[in-house]
Design an enzyme around this catalytic site. Structure first.
Site: not given
Ligand code: DX5
Ligand code: ZN
Length: 223
Positions: A8, A33, A35, A37, A66, A68, A137, A145, A175, A197
């Site tokens: 990610s 990947h 994200d 948002m 992805h 959001m 999810m 993190g 994820d 990520g």
């Molecule tokens: C969270 C994202 C993830 C995020 C995961 O809302 O959808 O893709 O980057 O990060 P880690 O792997 O650090 O949990």
């Molecule tokens: Zn994601």
């Protein structure tokens, strides 16, 4: 079943984007990947078209977006033109989920449906025939993190059973909080595609981290 690792970009150092992406690719990353948002659907604001365009220029890896965001359908045509491979959105963010999944597929992208920790698998049941990927999810979306929610393992198993029962070849992606300690559980429960990520870009050697995550599936998760 083949395993996909999708680092990610959210956790990448954007000042060294090419270098980070090259390192992930050298470690055998399968997808990138991204994200997206909007600060409404989730309490964070990230990136969109300019970053996707930059990634498309610097890497040949499939781009796994992805969304959001509210009203994800507004981006379907644009992302298809940008060369996005996977377009995943959340059912709560829109009204006509089936119509949008069908449009995504029509434009040649894999149509993904994302299930938040509080979203029942029943959302998937109604549209399973239109889905090319299910994203479970394993954290509440918005930030990298966070810790893997333990209830996710059972949910992955339930989604796997549903896909198998309906003879769906959809990918099952997980994820959030995927690390060396959690990836084996998610794999054993039936996931085949793993977003990571922090566990990739939070490590000094992103290439080594991708390899180690892939290896951890076969060592820790028996299937
Ligand atoms: C969270 C994202 C993830 C995020 C995961 O809302 O959808 O893709 O980057 O990060 P880690 O792997 O650090 O949990
Ligand atoms: Zn994601």
């Amino acid at each position: 079943m083949s395993i996909r690792i999708a680092p990610s970009i959210l956790s990448a150092d954007l000042g060294r984007l090419s270098e980070q992406v090259e390192s992930a690719a050298a470690g055998g990353a399968d997808w990138l990947h991204v994200d997206v948002m909007d600060g409404h659907f989730v309490p964070n604001l990230t990136f969109g078209t300019p970053l996707i365009r930059a990634l498309r220029r610097i890497s040949d890896l499939p781009i796994d977006v992805h969304l959001m965001v509210e009203r994800p359908e507004h981006y379907i045509e644009e992302y298809a033109e940008l060369g996005v491979s996977v377009f995943t959105f959340h059912p709560e963010a829109t009204v006509h989920v089936q119509r949008h999944l069908a449009r995504v597929r029509e434009l040649g992208m894999l149509a993904g449906l994302a299930l938040n920790p509080g979203t029942p698998v029943a959302h998937l049941e109604e549209v399973v025939g239109d889905v090319g990927l299910v994203l479970v999810m394993s954290v509440n979306p918005g930030f990298g993190g966070q810790n893997y929610l333990p209830a996710s393992t059972d949910k992955i198993a339930r989604v796997r059973r549903l896909l198998d029962a309906r003879q769906s070849a959809a990918a099952l992606e997980v994820d959030g909080g995927i690390t060396m300690a959690t990836i084996g559980k998610a794999y054993a429960a039936g996931a085949d595609t793993f977003v990571a990520g922090t566990a990739v870009f939070g490590e000094p050697d992103a290439a080594g981290a991708v390899k180690a995550l892939r290896a951890a599936c076969s060592v820790r998760g028996k299937r």
